[in-house]
Design a protein around this motif. Sequence first.
Motif, PDB file in Angstrom:
ATOM      1  N   ALA A  29      15.594  -7.602  -3.331  1.00  0.00           N
ATOM      2  CA  ALA A  29      15.847  -8.291  -2.055  1.00  0.00           C
ATOM      3  C   ALA A  29      15.101  -7.627  -0.906  1.00  0.00           C
ATOM      4  O   ALA A  29      14.616  -8.309   0.002  1.00  0.00           O
ATOM      5  N   TRP A  30      14.971  -6.293  -0.943  1.00  0.00           N
ATOM      6  CA  TRP A  30      14.328  -5.619   0.186  1.00  0.00           C
ATOM      7  C   TRP A  30      12.829  -5.893   0.246  1.00  0.00           C
ATOM      8  O   TRP A  30      12.194  -5.655   1.272  1.00  0.00           O
ATOM      9  N   HIS A  31      12.249  -6.403  -0.837  1.00  0.00           N
ATOM     10  CA  HIS A  31      10.826  -6.755  -0.830  1.00  0.00           C
ATOM     11  C   HIS A  31      10.539  -7.915   0.116  1.00  0.00           C
ATOM     12  O   HIS A  31       9.386  -8.145   0.482  1.00  0.00           O
ATOM     13  N   GLU A  32      11.564  -8.658   0.502  1.00  0.00           N
ATOM     14  CA  GLU A  32      11.381  -9.794   1.392  1.00  0.00           C
ATOM     15  C   GLU A  32      11.541  -9.430   2.861  1.00  0.00           C
ATOM     16  O   GLU A  32      11.450 -10.289   3.736  1.00  0.00           O
TER      17      GLU A  32
ATOM     18  N   LEU B  88      15.818   1.706   5.109  1.00  0.00           N
ATOM     19  CA  LEU B  88      14.593   1.377   4.385  1.00  0.00           C
ATOM     20  C   LEU B  88      14.082   0.016   4.831  1.00  0.00           C
ATOM     21  O   LEU B  88      14.847  -0.949   4.912  1.00  0.00           O
ATOM     22  N   GLU B  89      12.779  -0.081   5.109  1.00  0.00           N
ATOM     23  CA  GLU B  89      12.218  -1.374   5.538  1.00  0.00           C
ATOM     24  C   GLU B  89      10.774  -1.506   5.064  1.00  0.00           C
ATOM     25  O   GLU B  89       9.943  -0.634   5.346  1.00  0.00           O
ATOM     26  N   LEU B  90      10.498  -2.588   4.356  1.00  0.00           N
ATOM     27  CA  LEU B  90       9.120  -2.942   4.027  1.00  0.00           C
ATOM     28  C   LEU B  90       8.535  -3.647   5.240  1.00  0.00           C
ATOM     29  O   LEU B  90       8.974  -4.739   5.618  1.00  0.00           O
ATOM     30  N   LEU B  91       7.549  -3.022   5.878  1.00  0.00           N
ATOM     31  CA  LEU B  91       7.050  -3.517   7.157  1.00  0.00           C
ATOM     32  C   LEU B  91       6.103  -4.703   7.018  1.00  0.00           C
ATOM     33  O   LEU B  91       5.880  -5.425   7.991  1.00  0.00           O
ATOM     34  N   ASN B  92       5.520  -4.906   5.846  1.00  0.00           N
ATOM     35  CA  ASN B  92       4.566  -6.005   5.670  1.00  0.00           C
ATOM     36  C   ASN B  92       4.874  -6.813   4.410  1.00  0.00           C
ATOM     37  O   ASN B  92       4.053  -6.865   3.482  1.00  0.00           O
TER      38      ASN B  92
ATOM     39  N   PRO C 123       6.922  -2.898  -4.278  1.00  0.00           N
ATOM     40  CA  PRO C 123       6.634  -4.331  -4.251  1.00  0.00           C
ATOM     41  C   PRO C 123       5.447  -4.679  -5.143  1.00  0.00           C
ATOM     42  O   PRO C 123       4.580  -3.842  -5.404  1.00  0.00           O
ATOM     43  N   CYS C 124       5.408  -5.897  -5.606  1.00  0.00           N
ATOM     44  CA  CYS C 124       4.256  -6.388  -6.367  1.00  0.00           C
ATOM     45  C   CYS C 124       3.128  -6.683  -5.374  1.00  0.00           C
ATOM     46  O   CYS C 124       3.315  -7.426  -4.411  1.00  0.00           O
ATOM     47  N   LEU C 125       1.978  -6.085  -5.597  1.00  0.00           N
ATOM     48  CA  LEU C 125       0.859  -6.188  -4.656  1.00  0.00           C
ATOM     49  C   LEU C 125      -0.362  -6.782  -5.336  1.00  0.00           C
ATOM     50  O   LEU C 125      -0.645  -6.506  -6.499  1.00  0.00           O
ATOM     51  N   ARG C 126      -1.093  -7.565  -4.584  1.00  0.00           N
ATOM     52  CA  ARG C 126      -2.387  -8.052  -5.043  1.00  0.00           C
ATOM     53  C   ARG C 126      -3.421  -6.939  -4.887  1.00  0.00           C
ATOM     54  O   ARG C 126      -3.249  -6.006  -4.097  1.00  0.00           O
ATOM     55  N   TYR C 127      -4.513  -7.060  -5.634  1.00  0.00           N
ATOM     56  CA  TYR C 127      -5.586  -6.057  -5.570  1.00  0.00           C
ATOM     57  C   TYR C 127      -6.060  -5.883  -4.124  1.00  0.00           C
ATOM     58  O   TYR C 127      -6.293  -6.850  -3.394  1.00  0.00           O
ATOM     59  N   GLY C 128      -6.201  -4.635  -3.710  1.00  0.00           N
ATOM     60  CA  GLY C 128      -6.719  -4.327  -2.388  1.00  0.00           C
ATOM     61  C   GLY C 128      -5.690  -4.339  -1.281  1.00  0.00           C
ATOM     62  O   GLY C 128      -6.033  -4.080  -0.122  1.00  0.00           O
TER      63      GLY C 128
ATOM     64  N   ASP D  93       3.159  -9.897  -3.388  1.00  0.00           N
ATOM     65  CA  ASP D  93       2.855 -11.025  -4.260  1.00  0.00           C
ATOM     66  C   ASP D  93       4.129 -11.437  -4.988  1.00  0.00           C
ATOM     67  O   ASP D  93       5.124 -10.718  -4.994  1.00  0.00           O
ATOM     68  N   PHE D  94       4.091 -12.587  -5.613  1.00  0.00           N
ATOM     69  CA  PHE D  94       5.258 -13.093  -6.325  1.00  0.00           C
ATOM     70  C   PHE D  94       5.514 -12.269  -7.578  1.00  0.00           C
ATOM     71  O   PHE D  94       4.598 -11.914  -8.316  1.00  0.00           O
ATOM     72  N   VAL D  95       6.778 -11.964  -7.807  1.00  0.00           N
ATOM     73  CA  VAL D  95       7.200 -11.345  -9.059  1.00  0.00           C
ATOM     74  C   VAL D  95       8.539 -11.974  -9.437  1.00  0.00           C
ATOM     75  O   VAL D  95       9.361 -12.284  -8.579  1.00  0.00           O
ATOM     76  N   GLN D  96       8.757 -12.191 -10.697  1.00  0.00           N
ATOM     77  CA  GLN D  96       9.901 -12.987 -11.139  1.00  0.00           C
ATOM     78  C   GLN D  96      11.237 -12.356 -10.759  1.00  0.00           C
ATOM     79  O   GLN D  96      12.197 -13.043 -10.425  1.00  0.00           O
TER      80      GLN D  96
END
Length: 222
Positions: A177-180, A161-165, A199-204, A170-173
Amino acid sequence: GRTDAGALAHSHRIWPSDSMDPMQRFDVMKHVSSLLPPALIGTHVGASPSSTSAARLPLSTRCIVALQGHMGLELNPQELREEERSTVQRWTRFFKAERESLSHADFYYLDIDEPSLDAVLMFNASMSGGLLFVLRRGYPQNAQPPIIRLPACVSGKQFDLELLNPEDGDFVQHSSAWHEGGVWPISGDVLQLAGLRVPCLRYGHCALIKLGPWASPNTQQS
């Protein structure tokens, strides 16, 4: 009404919509992908603001959503800043590397317990891998992003599993770990039964999560 199946007798690809706004395209693909494979659907990276909706959306989102079909560019490269040029080059290279796998992928549109998020899994069963797209089309309604469960096509398999971007998150408290970034082994049964906290995402913004065939430590060493 943009095209019909008869057009395929005269063309290698069809154009599903005049709009290249990625928010609108995400909805368009829900319908056209039920009839046609990705290789036959033209999906281009448009300029900002969008020529049809006037929306101003991140270039990374415009590129990532275009990966769902046959990716192309419909913008003026001379108007791109250096960092924007690098973004286009990055995702163009990625599309070329993944084009064969994506062209034979099936679309799975997923249910999420938050109306402001959309998700689709493009999964190639023969290659035991795929891409998970998560699009933030509205403002968050909860402090934590939701958990999504993947369909039965992933069960019984092992993935990397890999988050490519991660830079688009966005920041979440209490982020995972894989979100980084990085590559994380995970079973398909966990993804189907327990799910994955997105992951926590900003609008758009759109997260792109790769599920690659699991490479065991022995395989990596060889």
